[in-house]
Design a protein around this motif. Structure first.
Motif, PDB file in Angstrom:
ATOM      1  N   THR A  86      74.563 -13.223 -29.844  1.00 13.23           N
ATOM      2  CA  THR A  86      74.150 -14.588 -30.198  1.00 13.23           C
ATOM      3  C   THR A  86      73.312 -15.203 -29.080  1.00 13.23           C
ATOM      4  O   THR A  86      72.280 -15.849 -29.331  1.00 13.23           O
ATOM      5  CB  THR A  86      75.379 -15.449 -30.473  1.00 13.23           C
ATOM      6  N   ASN A  87      73.759 -15.021 -27.831  1.00 15.11           N
ATOM      7  CA  ASN A  87      72.984 -15.555 -26.705  1.00 15.11           C
ATOM      8  C   ASN A  87      71.599 -14.894 -26.616  1.00 15.11           C
ATOM      9  O   ASN A  87      70.587 -15.543 -26.311  1.00 15.11           O
ATOM     10  CB  ASN A  87      73.746 -15.334 -25.396  1.00 15.11           C
ATOM     11  N   LEU A  88      71.566 -13.570 -26.909  1.00 13.64           N
ATOM     12  CA  LEU A  88      70.297 -12.865 -26.870  1.00 13.64           C
ATOM     13  C   LEU A  88      69.345 -13.367 -27.958  1.00 13.64           C
ATOM     14  O   LEU A  88      68.148 -13.534 -27.739  1.00 13.64           O
ATOM     15  CB  LEU A  88      70.535 -11.364 -27.034  1.00 13.64           C
ATOM     16  N   MET A  89      69.910 -13.648 -29.152  1.00 14.33           N
ATOM     17  CA  MET A  89      69.098 -14.186 -30.245  1.00 14.33           C
ATOM     18  C   MET A  89      68.564 -15.569 -29.891  1.00 14.33           C
ATOM     19  O   MET A  89      67.409 -15.897 -30.165  1.00 14.33           O
ATOM     20  CB  MET A  89      69.913 -14.250 -31.528  1.00 14.33           C
ATOM     21  N   SER A  90      69.416 -16.396 -29.278  1.00 14.23           N
ATOM     22  CA  SER A  90      68.985 -17.739 -28.883  1.00 14.23           C
ATOM     23  C   SER A  90      67.875 -17.662 -27.829  1.00 14.23           C
ATOM     24  O   SER A  90      66.883 -18.407 -27.880  1.00 14.23           O
ATOM     25  CB  SER A  90      70.183 -18.519 -28.346  1.00 14.23           C
ATOM     26  N   SER A  91      68.023 -16.730 -26.871  1.00  7.71           N
ATOM     27  CA  SER A  91      66.995 -16.572 -25.836  1.00  7.71           C
ATOM     28  C   SER A  91      65.674 -16.090 -26.443  1.00  7.71           C
ATOM     29  O   SER A  91      64.599 -16.561 -26.065  1.00  7.71           O
ATOM     30  CB  SER A  91      67.489 -15.582 -24.778  1.00  7.71           C
ATOM     31  N   ALA A  92      65.774 -15.155 -27.401  1.00  9.54           N
ATOM     32  CA  ALA A  92      64.561 -14.651 -28.038  1.00  9.54           C
ATOM     33  C   ALA A  92      63.853 -15.749 -28.808  1.00  9.54           C
ATOM     34  O   ALA A  92      62.625 -15.841 -28.820  1.00  9.54           O
ATOM     35  CB  ALA A  92      64.909 -13.481 -28.954  1.00  9.54           C
ATOM     36  N   ALA A  93      64.635 -16.600 -29.474  1.00  9.76           N
ATOM     37  CA  ALA A  93      64.024 -17.694 -30.230  1.00  9.76           C
ATOM     38  C   ALA A  93      63.346 -18.690 -29.309  1.00  9.76           C
ATOM     39  O   ALA A  93      62.273 -19.223 -29.630  1.00  9.76           O
ATOM     40  CB  ALA A  93      65.086 -18.390 -31.074  1.00  9.76           C
ATOM     41  N   ASP A  94      63.962 -18.961 -28.148  1.00 10.97           N
ATOM     42  CA  ASP A  94      63.390 -19.947 -27.230  1.00 10.97           C
ATOM     43  C   ASP A  94      62.145 -19.403 -26.515  1.00 10.97           C
ATOM     44  O   ASP A  94      61.145 -20.116 -26.375  1.00 10.97           O
ATOM     45  CB  ASP A  94      64.439 -20.369 -26.192  1.00 10.97           C
ATOM     46  N   LYS A  95      62.203 -18.155 -26.049  1.00 10.05           N
ATOM     47  CA  LYS A  95      61.144 -17.620 -25.202  1.00 10.05           C
ATOM     48  C   LYS A  95      60.020 -16.952 -25.997  1.00 10.05           C
ATOM     49  O   LYS A  95      58.853 -17.042 -25.616  1.00 10.05           O
ATOM     50  CB  LYS A  95      61.727 -16.612 -24.208  1.00 10.05           C
ATOM     51  N   LEU A  96      60.424 -16.296 -27.098  1.00  3.97           N
ATOM     52  CA  LEU A  96      59.435 -15.532 -27.851  1.00  3.97           C
ATOM     53  C   LEU A  96      59.070 -16.170 -29.172  1.00  3.97           C
ATOM     54  O   LEU A  96      58.086 -15.786 -29.799  1.00  3.97           O
ATOM     55  CB  LEU A  96      59.941 -14.096 -28.091  1.00  3.97           C
ATOM     56  N   ASP A 106      60.473 -15.848 -31.988  1.00  3.59           N
ATOM     57  CA  ASP A 106      60.720 -15.007 -33.158  1.00  3.59           C
ATOM     58  C   ASP A 106      61.944 -14.148 -32.870  1.00  3.59           C
ATOM     59  O   ASP A 106      62.123 -13.638 -31.754  1.00  3.59           O
ATOM     60  CB  ASP A 106      59.501 -14.123 -33.442  1.00  3.59           C
ATOM     61  N   VAL A 107      62.819 -13.988 -33.874  1.00  2.00           N
ATOM     62  CA  VAL A 107      64.038 -13.188 -33.763  1.00  2.00           C
ATOM     63  C   VAL A 107      63.949 -12.067 -34.779  1.00  2.00           C
ATOM     64  O   VAL A 107      63.764 -12.321 -35.976  1.00  2.00           O
ATOM     65  CB  VAL A 107      65.298 -14.035 -34.015  1.00  2.00           C
ATOM     66  N   PRO A 108      64.061 -10.813 -34.378  1.00  2.00           N
ATOM     67  CA  PRO A 108      64.025  -9.715 -35.347  1.00  2.00           C
ATOM     68  C   PRO A 108      65.128  -9.870 -36.394  1.00  2.00           C
ATOM     69  O   PRO A 108      66.252 -10.303 -36.097  1.00  2.00           O
ATOM     70  CB  PRO A 108      64.234  -8.471 -34.485  1.00  2.00           C
ATOM     71  N   GLU A 109      64.792  -9.500 -37.605  1.00  2.00           N
ATOM     72  CA  GLU A 109      65.742  -9.662 -38.715  1.00  2.00           C
ATOM     73  C   GLU A 109      67.001  -8.829 -38.509  1.00  2.00           C
ATOM     74  O   GLU A 109      68.105  -9.236 -38.885  1.00  2.00           O
ATOM     75  CB  GLU A 109      65.045  -9.260 -40.016  1.00  2.00           C
ATOM     76  N   GLY A 110      66.860  -7.666 -37.895  1.00  2.44           N
ATOM     77  CA  GLY A 110      68.025  -6.803 -37.685  1.00  2.44           C
ATOM     78  C   GLY A 110      69.081  -7.435 -36.803  1.00  2.44           C
ATOM     79  O   GLY A 110      70.283  -7.145 -36.958  1.00  2.44           O
ATOM     80  N   MET A 111      68.691  -8.287 -35.866  1.00  4.23           N
ATOM     81  CA  MET A 111      69.662  -8.927 -34.981  1.00  4.23           C
ATOM     82  C   MET A 111      70.548  -9.882 -35.773  1.00  4.23           C
ATOM     83  O   MET A 111      71.778  -9.942 -35.560  1.00  4.23           O
ATOM     84  CB  MET A 111      68.936  -9.661 -33.857  1.00  4.23           C
ATOM     85  N   GLU A 136      67.601  -1.188 -35.619  1.00  4.84           N
ATOM     86  CA  GLU A 136      66.388  -1.666 -36.294  1.00  4.84           C
ATOM     87  C   GLU A 136      65.775  -2.847 -35.561  1.00  4.84           C
ATOM     88  O   GLU A 136      64.556  -2.937 -35.400  1.00  4.84           O
ATOM     89  CB  GLU A 136      66.726  -2.045 -37.730  1.00  4.84           C
ATOM     90  N   GLY A 137      66.621  -3.774 -35.099  1.00 10.42           N
ATOM     91  CA  GLY A 137      66.106  -4.911 -34.336  1.00 10.42           C
ATOM     92  C   GLY A 137      65.456  -4.481 -33.036  1.00 10.42           C
ATOM     93  O   GLY A 137      64.416  -5.019 -32.631  1.00 10.42           O
ATOM     94  N   GLN A 138      66.062  -3.482 -32.389  1.00  6.34           N
ATOM     95  CA  GLN A 138      65.471  -2.973 -31.151  1.00  6.34           C
ATOM     96  C   GLN A 138      64.121  -2.317 -31.419  1.00  6.34           C
ATOM     97  O   GLN A 138      63.168  -2.486 -30.645  1.00  6.34           O
ATOM     98  CB  GLN A 138      66.429  -1.973 -30.497  1.00  6.34           C
ATOM     99  N   GLN A 139      64.033  -1.573 -32.519  1.00 10.70           N
ATOM    100  CA  GLN A 139      62.760  -0.950 -32.871  1.00 10.70           C
ATOM    101  C   GLN A 139      61.694  -2.000 -33.154  1.00 10.70           C
ATOM    102  O   GLN A 139      60.524  -1.844 -32.767  1.00 10.70           O
ATOM    103  CB  GLN A 139      62.950  -0.038 -34.085  1.00 10.70           C
ATOM    104  N   GLN A 140      62.091  -3.080 -33.829  1.00  9.98           N
ATOM    105  CA  GLN A 140      61.140  -4.155 -34.096  1.00  9.98           C
ATOM    106  C   GLN A 140      60.665  -4.798 -32.795  1.00  9.98           C
ATOM    107  O   GLN A 140      59.466  -5.074 -32.619  1.00  9.98           O
ATOM    108  CB  GLN A 140      61.777  -5.207 -35.010  1.00  9.98           C
ATOM    109  N   MET A 141      61.613  -5.016 -31.885  1.00  8.69           N
ATOM    110  CA  MET A 141      61.236  -5.601 -30.602  1.00  8.69           C
ATOM    111  C   MET A 141      60.366  -4.648 -29.794  1.00  8.69           C
ATOM    112  O   MET A 141      59.380  -5.067 -29.163  1.00  8.69           O
ATOM    113  CB  MET A 141      62.495  -5.959 -29.815  1.00  8.69           C
ATOM    114  N   SER A 142      60.672  -3.350 -29.816  1.00  9.39           N
ATOM    115  CA  SER A 142      59.858  -2.367 -29.086  1.00  9.39           C
ATOM    116  C   SER A 142      58.461  -2.277 -29.675  1.00  9.39           C
ATOM    117  O   SER A 142      57.471  -2.108 -28.949  1.00  9.39           O
ATOM    118  CB  SER A 142      60.534  -0.990 -29.139  1.00  9.39           C
TER     119      SER A 142
END
Length: 807
Positions: free
Chosen positions: A666-676, A678-683, A718-724
């Motif tokens: 959850t913290n990683l998703m929140s950080s991704a939303a704030d900094k990037l 966009d949050v990968p759907e797999g997360m 899948e989320g990691q692949q999307q991020m990569s």
């Protein structure tokens, strides 16, 4: 002695001289008109008949009869007129002035008279008195008037009727009056005087680098149109005619044509500076064209900034080059500065050439990169002369640029040792050869220093053997070069060697394309060498890029071969090489040289040393997200294995472990939303599955939690692949931005701009497929062919030229 006439005042003498001149002019004009008026009337009558095309109405035979009669009358009347024409005598002029002034007793004639017996006496005094008495009558002289001679010669005014008919005929003939008169005078044209497309043809081929199409000049020439003739154009002439040897004439020289048999003549000649181009036969012009001779001006070169040393010892020099047809090459001539040192190290002056694709008549900023760190003079003061050369071979130079040749800094200890030994060998080859050979041998017997690399082992053995057993100056020079190659291999692996091999292959092909004696087989072999060197270079570039990313704190695996191939586009490279070879084989070597220059610029842009040293912040955050997701996947897998192994796991501990993993996600998703943003759907899916696993573990149902954990691992992957994938795409954009020098990709195509000025995806250039390219090429060839047929009307040629500009 004869008595001199009384002194006439100056103003009266001048007036009398003027009146005599006017009277003589009028008498001459009247006599010419009197003698030649039958001749002029004859010409006027026949010109009217020809303009009205009256003889042509009765056939060629009547036209020939009329022409013969005209020339017979022309010669007869002109002979009679010349025979009758008599110039006025001095007394005739005097008498004309006296008659037109209405003076009695002929005062001018009396002033010119002399006594038959000039002995002194009363007679002489009386004669002098009479002449002094005549002087005042000179003031009464008047300007002579023209006399009407034609009323007596032509009492019926036939001349007026002839002139009126001639004017009417000129109006009726309009712009064709010249053609009608020439046809009337020569109704049947002999073969040696014909000027149609079959008897006088000139093919004018401008130099290929001008980009101008071939011109075909036919017929009698053109009086109004001016043809552009670039310097270096080749003129191929073909002329048919039996009377006399024709010649091709410029303003200052005539060149006779060679006989080709059966009345045909030919000549191939390079155009010279001239305002006209004329074909002559029997000293008479058969065809003539006005030309605008355009000389090929030498190029210009200027330095735009100071030399810029690069990370690996290269040097960039900002320049501005310009030429009327484009600069072909820029060459740096390197010599040792004269005041550097008394006993310099071994080394000779060197030339390094870079190809240029500069637009014609446009000043282009150009920053060539010269790699001279390998030279023994690196680190010393040298004198660099920069020379720009155009397609004709004309040069412009910047002389006497004194710089310190950059040295490359090596980081690997063994590479540093190789460079140190190399310097000792360069500065004192005779004294240090044995010692350097011994030290190389000591390094060779310690494989741990070079990780047992067989290539390095063989190189060390070869160098030590040459220095110890055969240290001649030639062998020492070879060892100096081999020490540099060995240091590069230790420092960079095979990348530097592959880069050098590619540049050497490109230079060999460039030199072959410039040499007209190069055969197609040689070009094909050199093209194969370039292809092989290109494959090796791209392979090593990929490895070097991954190494560069790892040094900058990134994940080397983020740049996978697929992303690298997308960035390079190997299909486009292969098509480019095939097209280059086809152009060289077909004779269009200038276009092949331009494509080779573009490829060299692309390879320079692909150099990983051109990448920025620091990874962008958003890429660092993406890489960190990918790494954290990998940790979560590993933690979830460990929890899954533990859940499957233990029949009665501690439900509280397992629940707490799962909840901690979920909270980290959850913290990683929140950080991704704030900094990037966009949050990968797999997360998000993985977070829901973790909730289900937590509930099952809390209820003491570990078996029920297993499917949730397995699905969570799958969704996390899948989320990691999307991020990569996003990280790889961003890396691709970053590299393309670095390689493309702002807004172009490595192939030189302009990039679209994204947000905040960052390069976006895609290109503004639509690449046509093979069929479209062939269709366009066929259309362009037809337009070039038709635009070179200068016998076509002007409006057609202008239309074809406008169409060519569209392509």
């Amino acid at each position: 002695m004869k008595e001199a006439p009384p002194e006439i005042p100056l103003h009266l003498r001048l007036r009398l001289k003027f009146l005599r001149g006017m009277a003589a002019t009028l008498i001459v004009a009247e006599k010419i008109l009197e003698a030649f008026w039958p001749f002029l009337l004859w010409v006027c009558v026949f010109a009217s008949l020809w303009l009205l095309q009256i003889p042509a109405m009765f056939g060629t035979a009547i036209e020939v009869i009329f022409a013969v009669v005209f020339f017979l009358g022309f010669m007869t009347l002109s002979y009679q007129a010349a025979f009758r024409l008599q110039l006025p005598r001095y007394n005739d002029v005097t008498r004309r002035i006296e008659d037109d002034s209405e003076l009695r007793h002929r005062p001018l004639s009396n002033l010119d008279d002399r006594l038959a017996n000039p002995a002194p006496g009363r007679t002489e005094e009386l004669w002098s008195f009479w002449q002094r008495h005549l002087l005042p009558t000179l003031k009464l002289l008047r300007l002579p008037k023209p006399h009407a001679v034609m009323p007596q010669l032509d009492p019926f005014a036939l001349r007026g009727a002839a002139v009126m008919v001639l004017i009417a005929a000129m109006v009726m003939a309009g712009p064709t009056w010249r053609l009608r008169i020439s046809h009337g005078m020569l109704p049947v044209v002999p073969s040696f005087m014909k000027t149609d497309a079959e008897t006088v043809v000139l093919w004018v081929t401008p130099p290929p680098y001008t980009g101008m199409p071939q011109m075909v000049l036919k017929g009698a020439g053109s009086r109004d149109k001016i043809f552009t003739l670039p310097e270096g154009s080749v003129i191929k002439a073909r002329v048919s005619g039996w009377l006399g040897q024709p010649s091709l004439a410029f303003d200052h020289a005539d060149y006779p044509m060679e006989s080709l048999g059966k009345g045909n003549y030919g000549l191939e000649k390079i155009a010279e500076a001239s305002a006209t181009l004329t074909v002559k036969q029997m000293l008479l012009p058969r065809a003539s064209w006005k030309i605008d001779f355009v000389p090929d001006k030498p190029p210009t070169i200027s330095r735009k900034g100071e030399p810029q040393p690069q990370a690996k010892g290269e040097i960039k020099i900002p320049l501005t080059v310009q030429d009327d047809y484009g600069v072909e090459t820029v060459t740096a001539h390197i010599t040792l500065a004269p005041d550097t040192i008394a006993a310099p190290p071994i080394g000779t002056p060197v030339d390094d050439t870079r190809n240029v694709v500069s637009p014609p008549k446009v000043a282009m900023d150009f920053t060539p990169q010269f790699d001279l760190a390998w030279h023994p003079w690196a680190g010393m003061k040298v004198v660099m002369d920069l020379e720009a050369k155009d397609h004709k071979g004309q040069v412009a130079a910047i002389k006497g640029l004194t710089i310190t040749l950059p040295e490359r800094a090596f980081r690997h200890p063994l590479a540093q040792k190789m460079i140190s030994l190399r310097k000792r060998l360069m500065w004192s080859p005779e004294a240090s050869a044995d010692n350097v050979g011994y030290e190389l041998e000591q390094i060779m017997i310690r494989p741990s220093l070079y990780q047992g690399d067989k290539g390095i082992f063989l190189s060390l053995r070869s160098m030590s053997s040459h220095l110890i057993r055969n240290n001649t100056p030639e062998e020492v020079a070879k060892v100096v070069a081999q020490l540099w190659d060995t240091a590069l291999h230790i420092e960079d692996g095979n990348f530097s060697v592959a880069q050098r091999d590619l540049r050497n292959a490109q230079n060999a092909l460039q030199n072959a394309l410039r040499d007209p004696k190069t055969t197609p087989a040689q070009i094909a072999q050199l093209m194969d060498d370039v292809r092989q060197a290109m494959m090796a270079y791209l392979k090593e570039t990929f490895r070097e890029l991954q190494k560069k990313m790892a040094e900058n704190g990134g994940d080397p695996n983020a740049l996978n071969p697929q992303n690298f191939m997308k960035m390079i586009n190997p299909d486009a490279l292969a098509a480019m090489l095939d097209k280059m070879q086809a152009q060289a084989m077909s004779g269009d070597r200038n276009a092949a040289q331009q494509m080779l220059s573009q490829m060299q610029k692309m390879m320079d842009a692909l150099d990983p040393s051109n990448m920025s040293g620091e990874m962008p912040k958003d890429m660092q955050e993406m890489a960190e997200q990918v790494a954290q997701m990998q940790k979560l996947i590993e933690q979830q897998k460990a929890l899954l294995e533990q859940t499957k192994k233990e029949e009665q796991p501690d439900k509280e501990a397992s629940k707490a472990e799962q909840e901690n993993i979920r909270k980290a996600l959850t913290n990683l998703m929140s950080s991704a939303a704030d900094k990037l943003g966009d949050v990968p759907e797999g997360m998000g899916k993985a977070e829901l599955e973790m909730r289900g696993s937590t509930m099952a573990l809390g209820d003491g149902k570990p078996v029920a939690s297993v499917p949730h954990q397995e699905q969570a691992i799958k969704d996390l992957s899948e989320g990691q692949q999307q991020m990569s994938k996003k990280l790889g795409e961003r890396m691709q954009q970053m590299m393309m931005f670095s390689f493309g020098q702002g807004r172009t990709d490595p192939l030189g195509r302009p990039m679209q701009e994204g947000e905040n000025g960052q390069p976006g995806q895609g290109s503004k250039v639509k690449i046509p497929d093979q069929a479209e390219r062939k269709k366009i090429q066929d259309i362009l060839e037809q337009l070039r062919k038709k635009s070179g047929e200068l016998a076509r009307p002007d409006y057609e040629l202008d239309y074809y030229h406008r169409l060519m500009r569209q392509f």
